[in-house]
Enzyme design. Structure first.
Site, short mmCIF file in Angstrom:
data_model
loop_
_atom_site.label_atom_id
_atom_site.label_comp_id
_atom_site.label_asym_id
_atom_site.label_seq_id
_atom_site.Cartn_x
_atom_site.Cartn_y
_atom_site.Cartn_z
N THR A 395 0.89 -1.06 0.40
CA THR A 395 0.38 -0.25 0.63
C THR A 395 1.26 1.43 -0.61
O THR A 395 2.04 1.45 -0.29
CB THR A 395 -0.97 -0.11 0.86
OG1 THR A 395 -1.61 -1.09 1.15
CG2 THR A 395 -1.66 1.04 1.47
N GLY A 487 1.72 -1.16 5.74
CA GLY A 487 1.64 -1.73 6.01
C GLY A 487 0.81 -2.63 6.72
O GLY A 487 1.11 -3.51 7.49
#
Length: 583
Positions: A395, A487
């Site tokens: 991401t 994360g």
């Protein structure tokens, strides 16, 4: 020419190492500016955002341009084939709004679509290939925020991404590593883009050109609805139909981003605002801060064993609640107000032993009747037809503040590296594998070890639960902090620790982002600890009963802080390749 490019890459790599060491020793300062600041995960994208500000654009223009640029230069982490969330603060009114442009399950999705006839989970089907793809929302979200708040023409903010795709850019170490650890090149369309001449693997410093993506972005610059109703939509639907995916033209045509009320609460003298459900980020961030409460962390010492122990115990409670209660609020009643109430935190705080770790088996989600009393609402699921309308380390996040105090905190993704590893032929669009963020079966972990139940079960048009935590903090009505991170399941705890580093320990923004982090997500029962903690601290935590797992780093956060003197200070995470750009 190739030699000079390799030299540039080498210099960047050395600079990255020096930057990390310097930050740990307090030898380097954050990037500073008075007029505006953009921080993203790639230097080229940060420069694109800065250029928008310097051309008279506002934070919204800069954020949209930066997001589209990231879609080109960080294709493994996020893109126009994915979705995300943003938080917006108006510098004029101080109002904070939240926009949900997350991917949604196709209309024909079912709760059992990833189970075989024996009811066993076929995990790979929710991670790779066309069946793993949820309806993308990135373009719809960017258009929605730009139409309402942008200042520059739409074509102007799309133009830099077109140029990056058409002219190319040098392959960085992170991009090369992402390609090498994926199976992307098994796809013939991907091979034509991410190899040299369709056969030879890319090397560090090679220029990556994405002509099909440039063509797609050029069409979007003229008419962004082409992605949902025009030729781009038809290409996506045709590829899905041919290769076993579920997304149809109807899915794309009915997609709408959703403006939601930001999740806000008080911590000490600060006002913390973050993303509401269907992200779990805002709820858990506020819940964990409430569980800390007025505890004098500063007196205990920064990253002391006593503080780290408390943070871990707080994380366990919050992630247990996540597994039980968090989901798409258009489908289930999410007790967000109850979970983030100070009274609830006061009750749960009594469970924490200040000296000894509790096993996850003894940490339970909130009592349902207690939450019902606190929220005065039923917690039974809504019928699926009543909808009104572990993200991975791949991401990405960006933070922007302009001269007028407008601020954007935006996190978006394609989920795992290169998403479903599917590229729509002729478009250059890499599609997400966001369906894996649903609970494909009760209590079966997803790619990030997160478990869930009925609240996050698959349903048509439903949004999978997220951990993305774009966050904006104000103090005394003035902007204080803009932050967020990728994360997966570690996103929320990363933002939690950055907030504490800034508000409690008064670290400058670069050290607040760079400092080593810990993570616990209830299940599995282990404390992840990044490199940087001393042996005595690790030993102390183990003596308290914690199952410490050390050695791996995670996240790629960034942040902007406004100082009391009015400076904007920005920092990108030294764990990645990003930069802050201000003026």
């Amino acid at each position: 020419m190739r030699r000079s490019i390799h030299c540039v890459i080498a210099i960047v790599a050395v600079s990255w190492s020096i930057g990390w060491i310097g930050s740990q020793l307090g030898l380097t300062a954050p990037v500073r500016g008075k007029q505006g600041m953009v921080v993203s995960a790639h230097p080229l994208a940060s420069q694109v955002g800065l250029k928008m500000l310097q051309q008279g654009g506002n934070a919204i223009d800069a954020a949209v341009a930066t997001t589209l640029a990231i879609s080109v230069v960080e294709p493994f982490s996020a893109g126009i084939g994915g979705g995300g969330f943003l938080l917006l603060r108006s510098g004029q009114t101080g109002e904070i709004k939240a926009l949900d442009f997350r991917e949604r399950a196709p209309l024909t999705a079912t709760p059992t679509m990833y189970l075989d006839q024996a009811g066993k989970v076929q995990a790979d089907r929710s991670k790779k290939g066309h069946l793993a793809v949820a309806t993308p929302g990135t373009i719809a979200g960017l258009v929605a925020v730009h139409q309402q708040y942008g200042r520059l023409p739409w074509k102007t903010v799309v133009a830099p991404a077109i140029q990056l795709a058409e002219n190319g850019f040098p392959v960085s170490p992170r991009l090369l590593a992402a390609i090498n650890r994926s199976t992307l090149l098994a796809d013939p369309t991907a091979r034509q883009i991410f190899t040299r001449n369709g056969t030879t693997p890319l090397r560090l410093g090679d220029v990556l050109v994405q002509r099909d993506l440039a063509k797609t972005l050029r069409a979007i610059a003229i008419d962004p609805q082409a992605f949902y109703t025009g030729n781009i939509a038809k290409a996506i639907a045709q590829d899905m139909r041919a290769k076993g995916g579920l997304i149809t033209l109807a899915d794309l045509q009915r997609y709408r981003p959703i403006w939601r009320e930001a999740m806000c609460g008080n911590f000490r003298s600060a006002r913390i605002c973050s993303m509401p459900p269907p992200s779990s980020g805002g709820v858990l961030l506020l819940e964990m801060l409430n569980l800390i409460g007025s505890t004098d962390l500063k007196a205990m010492g920064w990253q002391s064993p006593q503080v780290l122990h408390l943070l871990v115990e707080v994380m366990k409670i919050a992630y247990a609640d996540r597994a039980e209660y968090l989901g798409d609020p258009d489908f289930v009643q999410v007790p967000a107000a109850a979970l983030t109430s100070p009274h609830y935190a006061q009750i749960r705080r009594q469970e924490i032993d200040a000296q000894r770790a509790r096993s996850s088996a003894t940490v339970k989600p909130a009592d349902r009747q207690l939450l019902q009393r606190l929220s005065n609402q039923s917690l039974t699921p809504k019928p699926a037809g009543q909808s009104q309308t572990k993200e991975s380390a791949d991401t990405t996040h960006l933070s922007v503040v302009d001269r007028d105090g407008n601020a954007i905190s935006l996190t978006f993704t394609v989920n795992l590296g290169f998403g479903a590893e599917v590229i729509v032929p002729g478009t250059g669009i890499i599609l997400n594998n966001e369906m894996d963020d649903f609970a494909v079966a009760p209590n079966v972990p997803n790619a990030f070890g997160l478990v869930g139940g009925a609240a996050n079960a698959i349903a048509p048009s439903k949004t999978p639960l997220s951990s993305m935590t774009p966050t904006i903090v104000t103090e005394n009505g003035k902007l204080r902090l803009v932050t967020g991170s990728p994360g997966g399941s570690t996103i929320i705890t990363t933002v939690f620790q950055i907030v504490l580093n800034v508000l409690v320990y008064n670290l400058d923004v670069k050290d607040a982002v760079a400092s080593p982090r810990i993570h616990h997500q209830w299940l599995p029962d282990q404390v992840g600890m990044e490199p940087g903690f001393d042996a005595a601290t690790l030993a102390n935590l183990r003596q308290r009963g914690h199952n410490v797992v050390e050695g791996r780093s995670w996240g790629n956060a960034n942040a902007i802080v406004r100082t009391p003197e009015g400076w904007l200070e920005g920092a990108a995470d030294p764990r990645g390749e990003g930069t802050a750009a201000g003026y």
